[in-house]
Design an enzyme around this catalytic site. Structure first.
Site, PDB file in Angstrom:
ATOM      1  N   HIS A  56       5.168  16.609  22.452  1.00 49.27           N
ATOM      2  CA  HIS A  56       4.631  17.335  21.304  1.00 49.27           C
ATOM      3  C   HIS A  56       4.733  18.840  21.500  1.00 49.27           C
ATOM      4  CE1 HIS A  56       2.979  18.621  17.698  1.00 49.27           C
ATOM      5  NE2 HIS A  56       2.263  19.447  18.411  1.00 49.27           N
TER       6      HIS A  56
ATOM      7  N   HIS B 270      11.270  14.596   8.455  1.00 47.39           N
ATOM      8  CA  HIS B 270      10.279  15.596   8.905  1.00 47.39           C
ATOM      9  C   HIS B 270      10.897  16.578   9.903  1.00 47.39           C
ATOM     10  CE1 HIS B 270       6.696  17.291  10.799  1.00 47.39           C
ATOM     11  NE2 HIS B 270       7.007  16.730  11.958  1.00 47.39           N
ATOM     12  N   PHE B 271      11.597  16.049  10.894  1.00 50.91           N
ATOM     13  CA  PHE B 271      11.980  17.012  11.935  1.00 50.91           C
ATOM     14  C   PHE B 271      13.254  17.791  11.616  1.00 50.91           C
ATOM     15  CE2 PHE B 271      13.430  13.077  14.383  1.00 50.91           C
ATOM     16  CZ  PHE B 271      14.790  13.363  14.416  1.00 50.91           C
ATOM     17  N   HIS B 272      13.975  17.353  10.584  1.00 49.47           N
ATOM     18  CA  HIS B 272      15.061  18.246  10.171  1.00 49.47           C
ATOM     19  C   HIS B 272      14.536  19.425   9.356  1.00 49.47           C
ATOM     20  CE1 HIS B 272      17.711  15.080  11.656  1.00 49.47           C
ATOM     21  NE2 HIS B 272      18.609  16.053  11.760  1.00 49.47           N
TER      22      HIS B 272
ATOM     23  N   TYR C 126       6.402  23.131  19.567  1.00 49.46           N
ATOM     24  CA  TYR C 126       5.914  24.507  19.389  1.00 49.46           C
ATOM     25  C   TYR C 126       6.675  25.476  20.278  1.00 49.46           C
ATOM     26  CZ  TYR C 126       2.522  22.214  16.585  1.00 49.46           C
ATOM     27  OH  TYR C 126       1.957  21.439  15.630  1.00 49.46           O
TER      28      TYR C 126
ATOM     29  N   ARG D  43      14.340   4.301  11.266  1.00 50.45           N
ATOM     30  CA  ARG D  43      15.116   5.391  11.858  1.00 50.45           C
ATOM     31  C   ARG D  43      15.982   4.796  12.972  1.00 50.45           C
ATOM     32  NH1 ARG D  43      11.085   8.889  15.879  1.00 50.45           N
ATOM     33  NH2 ARG D  43      13.047   9.957  16.317  1.00 50.45           N
ATOM     34  N   ARG D  44      16.909   5.573  13.501  1.00 52.58           N
ATOM     35  CA  ARG D  44      17.723   5.193  14.663  1.00 52.58           C
ATOM     36  C   ARG D  44      18.356   3.818  14.475  1.00 52.58           C
ATOM     37  NH1 ARG D  44      13.775   7.187  19.630  1.00 52.58           N
ATOM     38  NH2 ARG D  44      14.622   9.276  19.598  1.00 52.58           N
TER      39      ARG D  44
HETATM   40 FE1  HAS Z   1       6.153  17.046  13.922  1.00 49.16          FE
HETATM   41  C1  HAS Z   1       7.095  13.850  14.850  1.00 49.16           C
HETATM   42  C2  HAS Z   1       2.967  15.960  13.338  1.00 49.16           C
HETATM   43  C3  HAS Z   1       5.151  20.282  13.249  1.00 49.16           C
HETATM   44  C4  HAS Z   1       9.114  18.221  15.235  1.00 49.16           C
HETATM   45  N1  HAS Z   1       7.799  16.195  14.837  1.00 49.16           N
HETATM   46  C5  HAS Z   1       7.995  14.870  15.090  1.00 49.16           C
HETATM   47  C6  HAS Z   1       9.282  14.679  15.712  1.00 49.16           C
HETATM   48  C7  HAS Z   1       9.839  15.930  15.862  1.00 49.16           C
HETATM   49  C8  HAS Z   1       8.893  16.872  15.298  1.00 49.16           C
HETATM   50  C9  HAS Z   1      11.166  16.267  16.511  1.00 49.16           C
HETATM   51  O1  HAS Z   1       1.277  13.513  13.903  1.00 49.16           O
HETATM   52  C10 HAS Z   1       9.908  13.338  16.097  1.00 49.16           C
HETATM   53  C11 HAS Z   1       9.779  12.975  17.527  1.00 49.16           C
HETATM   54  C12 HAS Z   1      10.431  11.643  17.768  1.00 49.16           C
HETATM   55  O2  HAS Z   1      11.653  11.605  17.960  1.00 49.16           O
HETATM   56  O3  HAS Z   1       9.745  10.619  17.726  1.00 49.16           O
HETATM   57  N2  HAS Z   1       4.423  17.939  13.328  1.00 49.16           N
HETATM   58  C13 HAS Z   1       3.244  17.308  13.134  1.00 49.16           C
HETATM   59  C14 HAS Z   1       2.234  18.273  12.691  1.00 49.16           C
HETATM   60  C15 HAS Z   1       2.866  19.497  12.644  1.00 49.16           C
HETATM   61  C16 HAS Z   1       4.224  19.276  13.072  1.00 49.16           C
HETATM   62  C17 HAS Z   1       0.800  17.992  12.393  1.00 49.16           C
HETATM   63  N3  HAS Z   1       6.971  18.885  14.162  1.00 49.16           N
HETATM   64  C18 HAS Z   1       6.387  20.082  13.859  1.00 49.16           C
HETATM   65  C19 HAS Z   1       7.240  21.170  14.260  1.00 49.16           C
HETATM   66  C20 HAS Z   1       8.364  20.587  14.815  1.00 49.16           C
HETATM   67  C21 HAS Z   1       8.176  19.158  14.746  1.00 49.16           C
HETATM   68  C22 HAS Z   1       6.890  22.628  14.109  1.00 49.16           C
HETATM   69  C23 HAS Z   1       9.575  21.201  15.415  1.00 49.16           C
HETATM   70  C24 HAS Z   1       9.826  22.476  15.479  1.00 49.16           C
HETATM   71  N4  HAS Z   1       5.236  15.260  14.027  1.00 49.16           N
HETATM   72  C25 HAS Z   1       3.912  15.034  13.805  1.00 49.16           C
HETATM   73  C26 HAS Z   1       3.582  13.636  14.120  1.00 49.16           C
HETATM   74  C27 HAS Z   1       4.758  13.033  14.568  1.00 49.16           C
HETATM   75  C28 HAS Z   1       5.773  14.070  14.490  1.00 49.16           C
HETATM   76  C29 HAS Z   1       2.297  12.959  14.021  1.00 49.16           C
HETATM   77  C30 HAS Z   1       4.930  11.585  15.035  1.00 49.16           C
HETATM   78  C31 HAS Z   1       5.310  10.728  13.935  1.00 49.16           C
HETATM   79  C32 HAS Z   1       5.659   9.343  14.383  1.00 49.16           C
HETATM   80  O4  HAS Z   1       4.952   8.414  13.964  1.00 49.16           O
HETATM   81  O5  HAS Z   1       6.604   9.138  15.163  1.00 49.16           O
HETATM   82  C33 HAS Z   1       2.203  20.822  12.255  1.00 49.16           C
HETATM   83  O6  HAS Z   1       2.308  21.734  13.300  1.00 49.16           O
HETATM   84  C34 HAS Z   1       2.770  21.425  11.015  1.00 49.16           C
HETATM   85  C35 HAS Z   1       1.991  22.654  10.560  1.00 49.16           C
HETATM   86  C36 HAS Z   1       2.794  23.514   9.637  1.00 49.16           C
HETATM   87  C37 HAS Z   1       2.441  23.884   8.397  1.00 49.16           C
HETATM   88  C38 HAS Z   1       3.370  24.757   7.563  1.00 49.16           C
HETATM   89  C39 HAS Z   1       2.918  26.205   7.450  1.00 49.16           C
HETATM   90  C40 HAS Z   1       3.942  27.031   6.705  1.00 49.16           C
HETATM   91  C41 HAS Z   1       4.466  28.198   7.137  1.00 49.16           C
HETATM   92  C42 HAS Z   1       5.557  28.911   6.347  1.00 49.16           C
HETATM   93  C43 HAS Z   1       4.970  29.786   5.255  1.00 49.16           C
HETATM   94  C44 HAS Z   1       5.973  30.690   4.603  1.00 49.16           C
HETATM   95  C45 HAS Z   1       6.571  30.441   3.438  1.00 49.16           C
HETATM   96  C46 HAS Z   1       7.549  31.436   2.862  1.00 49.16           C
HETATM   97  C47 HAS Z   1       6.326  29.213   2.671  1.00 49.16           C
HETATM   98  C48 HAS Z   1       1.153  23.479   7.779  1.00 49.16           C
HETATM   99  C49 HAS Z   1       4.010  28.836   8.406  1.00 49.16           C
HETATM  100  C50 HAS Z   1       7.222  31.776   1.423  1.00 49.16           C
HETATM  101  C51 HAS Z   1       8.300  32.634   0.877  1.00 49.16           C
HETATM  102  C52 HAS Z   1       8.193  33.429  -0.201  1.00 49.16           C
HETATM  103  C53 HAS Z   1       9.339  34.200  -0.707  1.00 49.16           C
HETATM  104  C54 HAS Z   1       6.909  33.579  -0.928  1.00 49.16           C
HETATM  105 CU    CU Z   2       3.903  16.001  17.653  1.00 51.00          CU
END
Ligand code: HAS
Ligand code: CU
Length: 547
Positions: free
Chosen positions: A220, A371-373, A224, A435-436
């Protein structure tokens, strides 16, 4: 200026980009297989034996190698340029690079020979050649050494500048590396204690449940480790690139400390369905995962506010009119802003994943690659492309080959990823498509899936084209005969209001201690339980894919 780090960063980035080129090229083949166009038999002449070998190469090179090389190179660069001093031990940082390269070669050879077709999560009892595991371990050790070079440089700076606040970019870069050092203890133990002796044949069996738990201890927070360098740029550089200011610098510092504290004790959200992990600990990790939304939402708020400051400074008016005045003709900005938008969708999906009961619906479905793409494949990778659009010209001392091509690249990535991730998310959520899996030959694949699979394949092909545009531009830049007329400087955002940084946001000890305590509380009893019930019983399974 800072010649030693210039060359070094160039090498890290070059190796990372080469890895992504190979790993990325396989993506479109996967998507084509899903719609029934299996090109793997014709790829055997280039050494690609089957879908799963391709998927392993894709995951390892993109998710592990491209990210780690880019990040260690980039953060070494940002540490030096933010502190405005040379590395204290450049040889140590070079050693990091060489160890990582040796590890990469060691791991890549068995993967390319189809002797390590175990995917990038390498769950036992699937078993790969020991060289694969030893190689990946060396990549991690090399990245540690790179971190030590940064910490020593920061320490020297602090001694030379007593009482001064650490510049934001240097602090954020070093917190990211510190988090990585602690996070990778899990994978180090998994490799050295369980997997490497077992793959060498020194012990007969392995405990898959314990191995998975150590894996996700690191697996996990690794996400980050990928994301935070992008945040370094979104907070520390983008506001400057658009002619604005960083809305709140203290808040940005707090976000990085919170990621140090909270990135690690949440790994069980990848193991909600693991039968050997007691339910109570899964709930603890679920709650801690929700708390991780706080730093991400603080980031969304702070970064969008900074974008608004920039847009208004450029003459934008009205509720949303400032968005139009942002510098959309600057590919570095455009790539990063599109990355942010895609990342917001990925983050929302993360909330679904983290929700214990909802996770049961999407776990191991193709929703997860959706999700992860959006996260590592867009929020991170497209941001790194955006960074490369100023950093590579700086390192090469040559102008960017084509601004227009870079803009096309950013937009095609955005459109390709929207299509692909939309298709994958719906396929996983509505139909439970796994998946996979070689969906192209799955007897249970329903015709209802077809339109979505086609949408995803179309997205994958657009992404392939987008990737090519990136590489043409990078090679064109490096090989150009022109030199820069005006030196490029690392963009450094100024804060909107200059307040003295509170001391607790520039002090390491309490944060590191709290981090270790939280890990001990959230993982300690579980590890004691699993280790006292150690089951080193499973033999290895390999050559499942006709290797
Ligand atoms: Fe995830 C599975 C939960 C973030 C990557 N994640 C994965 C896997 C990968 C991955 C690679 O709870 C698969 C692993 C595998 O092969 O099995 N993930 C989360 C949660 C977050 C999260 C709670 N993941 C990431 C990030 C990754 C990433 C970052 C890579 C860099 N993820 C999971 C969970 C799994 C999971 C389970 C397991 C699922 C399963 O069952 O297998 C949080 O950190 C996300 C928080 C982010 C936000 C977004 C905030 C928005 C921002 C941008 C704002 C700016 C804008 C611009 C919109 C709430 C900061 C506006 C523009 C204008 C012009 C106005
Ligand atoms: Cu995770």
């Amino acid at each position: 200026m800072y010649a030693s780090v210039k060359k070094m960063t160039g090498w890290y980035l070059g190796v990372g980009m080469a890895a992504l080129f190979i790993g990325g090229s396989i993506g479109p083949f996967q998507k084509l297989e899903h719609v029934g166009i299996n090109l793997y038999p014709s790829l055997q002449s280039v050494g690609l034996n089957n879908y799963y070998q391709g998927l392993t190469i894709h995951g390892v090179l993109n998710a592990l190698v491209w990210t780690t090389f880019f990040i260690v190179g980039f953060l070494t660069f940002t540490t030096v340029h933010s502190l405005k001093r040379e590395l204290t031990h450049p040889k140590l940082n070079w050693a990091s690079f060489y160890v990582m390269v040796i590890g990469l070669v060691m791991a890549a050879v068995p993967v390319l020979l189809n002797a390590a077709t175990v995917l990038f999560t390498f769950y036992p009892p699937l078993q790969a050649s020991p060289y694969y595991y030893i190689g990946l371990t060396l990549v991690v050790i090399g990245s540690w050494v790179g971190g030590w070079g940064m910490f020593l440089t920061l320490r020297a700076w602090r001694k030379e500048n007593p009482g001064e606040t650490t510049p934001f970019i240097a602090l954020a870069s070093n917190i990211t590396m510190a988090m990585w050092q602690i996070a990778t203890l899990g994978i180090a133990i998994e490799m050295l204690w369980l997997i490497i002796p077992w793959s060498l044949g020194l012990v007969d069996g392995v405990d898959p449940q314990l191995a998975r738990t150590f894996f996700w201890f690191t697996g996990h927070p690794i996400v980050y480790f990928w994301l935070l360098p992008a945040y370094v740029s979104w907070y520390g550089m983008v506001p400057k690139q658009i002619g604005g200011k960083l809305f709140s610098e203290p808040l940005a510092r707090l976000v990085f400390w919170l990621f140090l504290l909270l990135s690690i004790p949440v790994g069980l959200h990848h193991q909600y369905v693991d039968p050997g992990v007691p339910q109570g600990w899964k709930v603890v990790h679920a709650v801690l995962t929700y708390s991780l939304f706080i730093p991400s939402l603080l980031t969304a708020f702070n970064v969008i506010a900074s974008l608004e400051i920039g847009g208004r400074a450029r003459g934008g008016t009205g509720l949303l009119g400032w968005i139009r005045t942002l510098p959309w003709d600057n590919p570095s900005f455009t790539a990063q802003n599109l990355a942010m938008i895609l990342f917001a969708f990925g983050g929302i999906g993360g909330l679904t994943n983290a929700s214990y009961n909802l996770n049961l619906v999407i776990h191991n479905t193709i929703w997860i690659p959706g999700h992860f793409h959006l996260t590592v494949g867009s929020g991170v990778t497209l941001t790194f492309f955006g960074i490369a659009y100023w950093l590579v010209p700086k390192l090469a001392n040559k102008p960017l080959f084509s601004n227009k091509m870079a803009l096309w690249q950013a937009w095609t990535w955005f459109v390709g990823m929207l299509l692909m991730s939309n298709g994958l998310h719906i396929l996983g959520l509505n139909f439970g498509a796994p998946r996979r899996t070689m969906l192209g030959i799955a007897p249970y694949a329903s015709s209802d899936w077809q339109p979505l699979l086609i949408e995803a394949a179309l997205g994958g092909i657009i992404l392939g084209v987008s990737g090519l545009l990136f590489y043409i531009n990078m090679i064109g830049t490096v090989r150009s005969k022109q030199t820069l007329t005006e030196a490029i400087k690392m963009p450094v955002a100024e804060p909107m209001e200059v307040h003295p940084t509170p001391a607790w946001l520039d002090t390491w000890r309490p944060w590191v201690v709290a981090t270790l305590v939280l890990i001990a509380v959230s993982y300690g009893p579980l590890l004691v339980y699993l280790i006292s019930n150690l089951n080193m019983t499973s033999p290895g399974f390999s050559n499942l894919w006709g290797g």
